[in-house]
Scaffold this active site. Sequence first.
Site, PDB file in Angstrom:
ATOM      1  CD  GLU A 125       3.902  -2.625   2.693  1.00  0.00           C
ATOM      2  OE1 GLU A 125       3.866  -3.071   1.588  1.00  0.00           O
ATOM      3  OE2 GLU A 125       3.236  -2.245   3.469  1.00  0.00           O
TER       4      GLU A 125
ATOM      5  CG  ASP B 208       6.786 -10.851  -4.749  1.00  0.00           C
ATOM      6  OD1 ASP B 208       6.079 -11.667  -4.910  1.00  0.00           O
ATOM      7  OD2 ASP B 208       6.741  -9.676  -3.848  1.00  0.00           O
TER       8      ASP B 208
END
Length: 260
Positions: A43, A226
């Site tokens: 990230e 997800d």
Amino acid sequence: MYRVGVNLLFFVCFKFTSIFVFDMINMVRCMDRIGIIFAMKEELEEFLKLVTLKQEYKIFDLSFFECSYQEQDLILVESGIGKVNAARSTQILIDHMEVDAIFNIGVAGGVSSDVSVLDIVIGEKLVQHDFDITAFNHPKGFIPNVGDVFIASDAYLLKVALDTKTDYPVHTGVIASGDIFCSESSMGQKIATKFQALCVEMEGASIAQVCFLSHIPFLVIRSISDSPNEKNNELTYEEFLEESSKRVASFLKNIIENIK
């Protein structure tokens, strides 16, 4: 004597109110030094591609990246996964870096049918779904020194984020945090139903709590990588981690451009 007392009381009240209003205006406007927390290296790396790195240093074995973008000074840190790691990094940013505001960005699992993989979620409110003192007649998620189940994000940062244009679908609502990777649909559904959460992750609400207690404006933004399901959602997570990280990094860059 009565008139003098009334005038003195009026002066004190006016003075206090003026100082309070002035401080609140400054809190909104003075955001020249912004801290940004990432749980994971993947990230962090996507956002580093968008800014100018000035220097890197360590504090308590955490790597901090001092960057700039346009006229904003940015302090980036990879906190590590989980609420304690995130809270620790938040307090270091506040105490040692003296940041004016804090963002937390990264990926999350979608628990609402309203969100899809790669959508962006802006945290209007944060909740720790695994904080439980219901034995003392408090609702699930209630935190005593906060006085509520939910912690609201900074109104100014939230407005800037909502006004920021992007090509991706953006949702606003509750982000739930807990020290568990949510991989079962039953758990995801339970969190969504209990807290009306849009997504679940492992850091945001603890960052919110530290910022709330330290009076620091904050905003948590996630991109859906997800969704918990009956199968293992690790495959979906791995597949979309990079693209999710890119999208939320790009969105934050656009937000920073609009901060005055």
